[in-house]
Write an enzyme that holds these catalytic residues in place. Structure first.
Site, PDB file in Angstrom:
ATOM      1  N   THR A 171      34.962  39.309  38.481  1.00  0.00           N
ATOM      2  CA  THR A 171      35.428  40.483  37.742  1.00  0.00           C
ATOM      3  C   THR A 171      36.422  40.051  36.676  1.00  0.00           C
ATOM      4  O   THR A 171      37.115  39.062  36.848  1.00  0.00           O
ATOM      5  CB  THR A 171      36.109  41.428  38.752  1.00  0.00           C
ATOM      6  N   GLY A 201      33.248  50.037  43.413  1.00  0.00           N
ATOM      7  CA  GLY A 201      34.431  49.308  43.865  1.00  0.00           C
ATOM      8  C   GLY A 201      35.718  49.908  43.324  1.00  0.00           C
ATOM      9  O   GLY A 201      35.758  51.060  42.870  1.00  0.00           O
ATOM     10  N   ASP A 202      36.764  49.113  43.363  1.00  0.00           N
ATOM     11  CA  ASP A 202      38.085  49.583  42.927  1.00  0.00           C
ATOM     12  C   ASP A 202      38.265  49.556  41.414  1.00  0.00           C
ATOM     13  O   ASP A 202      39.095  50.295  40.872  1.00  0.00           O
ATOM     14  CB  ASP A 202      39.171  48.692  43.550  1.00  0.00           C
ATOM     15  N   THR A 222      41.412  42.301  41.212  1.00  0.00           N
ATOM     16  CA  THR A 222      40.115  41.699  41.506  1.00  0.00           C
ATOM     17  C   THR A 222      40.080  41.290  42.972  1.00  0.00           C
ATOM     18  O   THR A 222      41.092  40.854  43.508  1.00  0.00           O
ATOM     19  CB  THR A 222      39.837  40.465  40.624  1.00  0.00           C
ATOM     20  N   GLY A 223      38.917  41.462  43.584  1.00  0.00           N
ATOM     21  CA  GLY A 223      38.808  41.078  44.987  1.00  0.00           C
ATOM     22  C   GLY A 223      37.924  42.047  45.742  1.00  0.00           C
ATOM     23  O   GLY A 223      37.099  42.739  45.144  1.00  0.00           O
ATOM     24  N   SER A 224      38.122  42.097  47.045  1.00  0.00           N
ATOM     25  CA  SER A 224      37.283  42.957  47.890  1.00  0.00           C
ATOM     26  C   SER A 224      37.703  44.411  47.659  1.00  0.00           C
ATOM     27  O   SER A 224      38.652  44.911  48.251  1.00  0.00           O
ATOM     28  CB  SER A 224      37.437  42.554  49.361  1.00  0.00           C
TER      29      SER A 224
HETATM   30  N1  ASP Z   1      36.911  44.281  42.852  1.00  0.00           N
HETATM   31  C1  ASP Z   1      35.533  44.190  42.465  1.00  0.00           C
HETATM   32  C2  ASP Z   1      34.725  45.179  43.272  1.00  0.00           C
HETATM   33  O1  ASP Z   1      35.017  45.343  44.441  1.00  0.00           O
HETATM   34  C3  ASP Z   1      34.935  42.843  42.669  1.00  0.00           C
HETATM   35  C4  ASP Z   1      35.730  41.716  42.109  1.00  0.00           C
HETATM   36  O2  ASP Z   1      36.896  41.825  41.799  1.00  0.00           O
HETATM   37  O3  ASP Z   1      35.149  40.641  41.962  1.00  0.00           O
HETATM   38  O4  ASP Z   1      33.798  45.738  42.745  1.00  0.00           O
END
Ligand code: ASP
Length: 306
Positions: A171, A201-202, A222-224
């Site tokens: 991301t 996502g977020d 960025t992340g889960s």
């Molecule tokens: N946060 C993003 C999502 O959950 C993914 C990512 O940051 O790579 O869609």
């Protein structure tokens, strides 16, 4: 007042010695180009809002990152992008989720902010809005990169299922403060490989993965994503700065710890109107960069850099 721009290209499992040299070089080149695109605007006295959009557009065009061209595939083999942008001056915001045909999803988010009565548009409706408003269109083949297809096939073949929080994210996001002391944030992503059922996502959720408030900070995560949504992380960071008067360095450590406690992985970049600019992550690495009126561009990937 000086200006500062920070960008990220995703937090993930990148480790020194494990990341292929070519991927390392492509990541750093992309981050440099994006920093320069945003810095050129800020150097000229331009706005934080223009700078974050410009930086994110460069990363959306770069197939090394999971946003725009190079986005990951959904379970059904499609590209569905999410993006958001927010202006700290008045907390105006725009976002899109599950869009399939706009070359620069971040610009579509900005169009939603500037020229609609809404904050968040999704899927077919957002695609239609994009066409009607004359945003540059691209077909699915333009977004699709063979390496992302391979990642989808690998993920679908795993017996443990199709949600892997240890995967490399990619991301992209940017936060900036301009000479006038205004902040802005933008985030753009293809989401998670093999996402299905219209998963969002977020990143496009204002207050979860993206937030900007001149009274506090601008932040892009960025992340889960599911964990960032549960914490309302982006808004919480701003609320603590504004309401509790906490230092950014303390808040970011608290939030990264809390993210870890609920099983989340990832990181974020944040900048205050006073120019305090920081990144934090609990993954082995995060593609990231920063530049200021008085600081040369800095690029880093691994946890022990910069
Ligand atoms: N946060 C993003 C999502 O959950 C993914 C990512 O940051 O790579 O869609």
């Amino acid at each position: 007042m000086g200006w500062t721009l920070m960008i990220h290209g995703g937090a993930g499992s990148m480790r020194r010695g494990q990341l292929a040299e070519a991927d390392d070089a492509a990541g750093r080149a992309g981050l440099s180009a994006a920093l320069e695109a945003g810095a050129a605007i800020l150097r000229d006295g331009g706005s934080a809002l223009d700078a974050v959009e410009a930086a994110v557009k460069v990363l959306e065009d770069d197939p090394a990152f999971n946003a725009g061209r190079g986005s990951v595939f959904t379970w059904d083999g499609r590209i569905e992008c999410d993006a958001a942008i927010m202006d700290g001056r008045d907390r105006n915001a725009g976002a899109v989720a599950g869009v399939t045909a706009t070359r620069h999803p971040v610009s579509l988010a900005r169009e939603v902010m500037a020229n609609s009565a809404h904050v968040l548009l999704s899927a077919a409706g957002a695609d239609a809005f994009s066409k009607e408003h004359g945003l540059e269109q691209a077909d699915q083949a333009w977004f699709a990169i063979p390496e992302r297809r391979r990642q989808l096939d690998e993920m679908k073949a795993r017996p443990e299922g199709a949600f892997d929080s240890g995967m490399k994210y990619g991301t992209v996001g940017a936060v900036a403060v301009d000479e006038a002391g205004h902040v802005a944030a933008a985030t753009s992503t293809g989401g998670l490989t093999a996402k299905r059922w219209g998963r969002i996502g977020d990143s496009p959720l204002i207050g979860a993965g993206t937030y900007a408030d001149d009274r506090a900070a601008a932040i892009s995560c960025t992340g889960s994503g599911e964990h960032f949504i549960r914490l309302g992380l982006a808004h919480e960071l701003c609320a603590r700065l504004r309401l509790c008067g906490d230092e950014l360095s303390i808040v970011e450590q608290d939030l990264i710890a809390e993210l870890g406690r609920i099983g989340g992985k990832g990181g974020f970049i944040a900048v205050t109107p006073e120019g305090d600019a920081r990144w934090a992550f609990n993954t082995p690495g995060m593609y990231r960069g920063r530049v200021s009126h008085d600081l040369e561009a800095q690029i880093a990937i691994f946890g022990d850099e910069g």
